[in-house]
Motif scaffolding. Structure first.
Motif, PDB file in Angstrom:
ATOM      1  N   ALA A   1      40.653  24.084  48.225  1.00 31.89           N
ATOM      2  CA  ALA A   1      41.838  24.620  47.548  1.00 31.89           C
ATOM      3  C   ALA A   1      41.417  25.547  46.417  1.00 31.89           C
ATOM      4  O   ALA A   1      42.018  26.612  46.205  1.00 31.89           O
ATOM      5  CB  ALA A   1      42.698  23.482  47.006  1.00 31.89           C
ATOM      6  N   ALA A   2      40.371  25.170  45.682  1.00 34.62           N
ATOM      7  CA  ALA A   2      39.873  26.021  44.598  1.00 34.62           C
ATOM      8  C   ALA A   2      39.366  27.352  45.136  1.00 34.62           C
ATOM      9  O   ALA A   2      39.624  28.419  44.555  1.00 34.62           O
ATOM     10  CB  ALA A   2      38.764  25.303  43.834  1.00 34.62           C
ATOM     11  N   ALA A   3      38.649  27.296  46.258  1.00 28.73           N
ATOM     12  CA  ALA A   3      38.127  28.527  46.855  1.00 28.73           C
ATOM     13  C   ALA A   3      39.255  29.450  47.282  1.00 28.73           C
ATOM     14  O   ALA A   3      39.195  30.671  47.090  1.00 28.73           O
ATOM     15  CB  ALA A   3      37.235  28.184  48.045  1.00 28.73           C
ATOM     16  N   ALA A   4      40.310  28.877  47.858  1.00 31.47           N
ATOM     17  CA  ALA A   4      41.457  29.676  48.283  1.00 31.47           C
ATOM     18  C   ALA A   4      42.172  30.281  47.084  1.00 31.47           C
ATOM     19  O   ALA A   4      42.637  31.428  47.138  1.00 31.47           O
ATOM     20  CB  ALA A   4      42.417  28.820  49.099  1.00 31.47           C
ATOM     21  N   ALA A   5      42.266  29.523  46.009  1.00 26.75           N
ATOM     22  CA  ALA A   5      42.924  30.036  44.801  1.00 26.75           C
ATOM     23  C   ALA A   5      42.151  31.221  44.225  1.00 26.75           C
ATOM     24  O   ALA A   5      42.748  32.199  43.750  1.00 26.75           O
ATOM     25  CB  ALA A   5      43.042  28.931  43.757  1.00 26.75           C
ATOM     26  N   LEU A   6      40.821  31.157  44.288  1.00 35.21           N
ATOM     27  CA  LEU A   6      40.007  32.242  43.739  1.00 35.21           C
ATOM     28  C   LEU A   6      40.058  33.493  44.608  1.00 35.21           C
ATOM     29  O   LEU A   6      39.809  34.596  44.119  1.00 35.21           O
ATOM     30  CB  LEU A   6      38.556  31.779  43.582  1.00 35.21           C
TER      31      LEU A   6
ATOM     32  N   ALA B   1      42.831  34.424  45.858  1.00 33.19           N
ATOM     33  CA  ALA B   1      44.092  35.010  45.399  1.00 33.19           C
ATOM     34  C   ALA B   1      43.933  35.629  44.022  1.00 33.19           C
ATOM     35  O   ALA B   1      44.416  36.732  43.759  1.00 33.19           O
ATOM     36  CB  ALA B   1      45.183  33.930  45.370  1.00 33.19           C
ATOM     37  N   VAL B   2      43.253  34.899  43.132  1.00 35.46           N
ATOM     38  CA  VAL B   2      43.078  35.366  41.757  1.00 35.46           C
ATOM     39  C   VAL B   2      41.635  35.111  41.332  1.00 35.46           C
ATOM     40  O   VAL B   2      41.291  33.970  40.987  1.00 35.46           O
ATOM     41  CB  VAL B   2      44.028  34.640  40.783  1.00 35.46           C
ATOM     42  N   PRO B   3      40.778  36.098  41.358  1.00 31.85           N
ATOM     43  CA  PRO B   3      39.398  35.907  40.900  1.00 31.85           C
ATOM     44  C   PRO B   3      39.366  35.448  39.449  1.00 31.85           C
ATOM     45  O   PRO B   3      40.125  35.936  38.616  1.00 31.85           O
ATOM     46  CB  PRO B   3      38.784  37.306  41.056  1.00 31.85           C
ATOM     47  N   GLY B   4      38.512  34.487  39.166  1.00 31.12           N
ATOM     48  CA  GLY B   4      38.422  33.974  37.809  1.00 31.12           C
ATOM     49  C   GLY B   4      37.824  32.588  37.813  1.00 31.12           C
ATOM     50  O   GLY B   4      36.890  32.307  38.566  1.00 31.12           O
ATOM     51  N   THR B   5      38.375  31.685  36.986  1.00 27.17           N
ATOM     52  CA  THR B   5      37.895  30.312  36.879  1.00 27.17           C
ATOM     53  C   THR B   5      39.048  29.350  37.110  1.00 27.17           C
ATOM     54  O   THR B   5      40.070  29.434  36.425  1.00 27.17           O
ATOM     55  CB  THR B   5      37.292  30.044  35.486  1.00 27.17           C
TER      56      THR B   5
ATOM     57  N   LYS C   1      40.163  36.877  35.820  1.00 20.66           N
ATOM     58  CA  LYS C   1      39.266  37.846  35.208  1.00 20.66           C
ATOM     59  C   LYS C   1      40.039  38.889  34.415  1.00 20.66           C
ATOM     60  O   LYS C   1      39.459  39.605  33.596  1.00 20.66           O
ATOM     61  CB  LYS C   1      38.418  38.521  36.293  1.00 20.66           C
ATOM     62  N   ASP C   2      41.349  38.952  34.667  1.00 20.88           N
ATOM     63  CA  ASP C   2      42.195  39.861  33.908  1.00 20.88           C
ATOM     64  C   ASP C   2      42.564  39.280  32.543  1.00 20.88           C
ATOM     65  O   ASP C   2      43.301  39.891  31.770  1.00 20.88           O
ATOM     66  CB  ASP C   2      43.462  40.210  34.693  1.00 20.88           C
ATOM     67  N   GLY C   3      42.077  38.054  32.243  1.00 19.42           N
ATOM     68  CA  GLY C   3      42.358  37.429  30.958  1.00 19.42           C
ATOM     69  C   GLY C   3      43.681  36.694  30.898  1.00 19.42           C
ATOM     70  O   GLY C   3      44.041  36.162  29.843  1.00 19.42           O
ATOM     71  N   LYS C   4      44.391  36.624  32.037  1.00 23.67           N
ATOM     72  CA  LYS C   4      45.691  35.970  32.058  1.00 23.67           C
ATOM     73  C   LYS C   4      45.606  34.638  32.799  1.00 23.67           C
ATOM     74  O   LYS C   4      44.732  34.441  33.639  1.00 23.67           O
ATOM     75  CB  LYS C   4      46.727  36.879  32.732  1.00 23.67           C
ATOM     76  N   TRP C   5      46.534  33.748  32.460  1.00 19.88           N
ATOM     77  CA  TRP C   5      46.616  32.458  33.146  1.00 19.88           C
ATOM     78  C   TRP C   5      47.522  32.597  34.364  1.00 19.88           C
ATOM     79  O   TRP C   5      48.634  33.114  34.274  1.00 19.88           O
ATOM     80  CB  TRP C   5      47.164  31.387  32.214  1.00 19.88           C
ATOM     81  N   HIS C   6      47.042  32.133  35.510  1.00 17.62           N
ATOM     82  CA  HIS C   6      47.792  32.237  36.758  1.00 17.62           C
ATOM     83  C   HIS C   6      48.020  30.852  37.341  1.00 17.62           C
ATOM     84  O   HIS C   6      47.191  29.953  37.194  1.00 17.62           O
ATOM     85  CB  HIS C   6      47.028  33.078  37.792  1.00 17.62           C
TER      86      HIS C   6
ATOM     87  N   ALA D   1      36.989  27.077  29.109  1.00 20.94           N
ATOM     88  CA  ALA D   1      36.939  27.569  30.486  1.00 20.94           C
ATOM     89  C   ALA D   1      35.861  28.640  30.648  1.00 20.94           C
ATOM     90  O   ALA D   1      35.135  28.663  31.649  1.00 20.94           O
ATOM     91  CB  ALA D   1      38.296  28.117  30.892  1.00 20.94           C
ATOM     92  N   GLU D   2      35.756  29.516  29.676  1.00 19.92           N
ATOM     93  CA  GLU D   2      34.797  30.611  29.763  1.00 19.92           C
ATOM     94  C   GLU D   2      33.359  30.129  29.583  1.00 19.92           C
ATOM     95  O   GLU D   2      32.425  30.717  30.135  1.00 19.92           O
ATOM     96  CB  GLU D   2      35.131  31.686  28.736  1.00 19.92           C
ATOM     97  N   ASN D   3      33.166  29.053  28.815  1.00 18.94           N
ATOM     98  CA  ASN D   3      31.823  28.568  28.518  1.00 18.94           C
ATOM     99  C   ASN D   3      31.339  27.487  29.480  1.00 18.94           C
ATOM    100  O   ASN D   3      30.168  27.114  29.453  1.00 18.94           O
ATOM    101  CB  ASN D   3      31.771  28.021  27.087  1.00 18.94           C
ATOM    102  N   ALA D   4      32.234  26.974  30.319  1.00 14.44           N
ATOM    103  CA  ALA D   4      31.849  25.923  31.257  1.00 14.44           C
ATOM    104  C   ALA D   4      30.838  26.461  32.263  1.00 14.44           C
ATOM    105  O   ALA D   4      30.999  27.552  32.804  1.00 14.44           O
ATOM    106  CB  ALA D   4      33.071  25.370  31.978  1.00 14.44           C
ATOM    107  N   GLY D   5      29.804  25.686  32.513  1.00 17.12           N
ATOM    108  CA  GLY D   5      28.801  26.086  33.492  1.00 17.12           C
ATOM    109  C   GLY D   5      29.188  25.713  34.906  1.00 17.12           C
ATOM    110  O   GLY D   5      28.524  26.100  35.866  1.00 17.12           O
ATOM    111  N   THR D   6      30.268  24.937  35.046  1.00 14.32           N
ATOM    112  CA  THR D   6      30.768  24.531  36.358  1.00 14.32           C
ATOM    113  C   THR D   6      32.255  24.838  36.431  1.00 14.32           C
ATOM    114  O   THR D   6      32.883  25.174  35.418  1.00 14.32           O
ATOM    115  CB  THR D   6      30.551  23.028  36.593  1.00 14.32           C
TER     116      THR D   6
END
Length: 237
Positions: free
Chosen positions: A93-98, A100-104, A126-131, A161-166
């Motif tokens: 599910a996480a892979a599918a979400a990414l 749709a919206v590249p990011g974390t 990656k656009d800096g917005k929450w989706h 979120a930005e600093n998480a290594g996972t």
């Protein structure tokens, strides 16, 4: 940019006329096969494709899950019923979400709602917005995707979120040996530090809450007072 304007203008004209429109714009993008082919597309499809390509998000389909299910916990079996019915795992599910919206991916939740059984994913794009992305729990198809306008822009949450290594997928994979993962959430202030909170359920219906390190994804049992386990020991039976 001109290509998007041409498609959008044509789509608008077709919607007024109630017919179809031929996409004639030519693009160098590899994902523009429909537009380059010149084949006839319904006006609704062309209009949506223009919005999709402009925003970089996945195409939203009909919004209904392939697994019909109501949100009903009358007998206390909701979690195990959802876990047993889901065909898509949390990492998938996480892979599918990414896609749709590249990011974390910062959150995943398996839930039965009006569309049926779905995965709700929170993504810091990656656009800096929450989706928020809603995915079919049967086939990972994107059912809905939108920018969360109500999300408080918490600097601490964003930094975590930005600093998480996972990511949420890694946390889910680490916790999978404890049961079916039904929820993953990045808690940016768990006892003064960030941590992944993961909920799982075993085949016999035991629910467990686990904590995954945001850098290594190593999993530990949540303290007894933080868990919802029936036996309150935070461990698998």
């Amino acid at each position: 940019m001109k290509r998007h304007l041409i498609i959008a203008t044509a789509a608008a004209a077709a919607l007024v006329a109630g017919g179809t429109v031929t996409a004639v714009a030519v693009s160098n993008d590899t994902g523009s096969a429909n537009a380059a082919s010149g084949r006839q597309l319904p006006a609704k499809t062309v209009a949506h494709e223009a919005n999709t390509q402009a925003s970089g998000t996945a195409q939203v389909q009909d919004g209904r899950s392939s697994i019909p299910m109501q949100d009903d916990d009358a007998n206390g079996q909701e979690e195990i019923r959802e876990a047993n019915a889901a065909k898509v795992s949390a990492p998938d599910a996480a892979a599918a979400a990414l896609k749709a919206v590249p990011g974390t991916v910062t959150g995943l939740d398996l839930d039965a709602d009006r569309p049926g059984l779905v995965w709700d994913a929170d993504v810091l794009g990656k656009d800096g917005k929450w989706h928020e992305v809603t995915l079919d729990a049967g086939n990972a198809r994107v059912l809905n995707q939108h920018i969360d306008q109500d999300e408080d822009d918490d600097a601490q949450e964003r930094a975590a979120a930005e600093n998480a290594g996972t990511d949420a997928a890694a946390a889910a994979r680490s916790a999978a040996s404890h049961g079916t993962v039904t929820s993953v959430e990045l808690d940016d202030d768990h006892r003064g530090k960030a941590v992944w909170e993961v909920e799982t359920i075993t085949k016999n219906g035991k629910e467990h809450k686990l904590l995954a390190d945001p850098q290594s994804a190593n999993v530990t049992a949540a303290p007894a007072h933080d868990t919802d386990d029936d036996d309150n020991d935070g461990a698998d039976d």
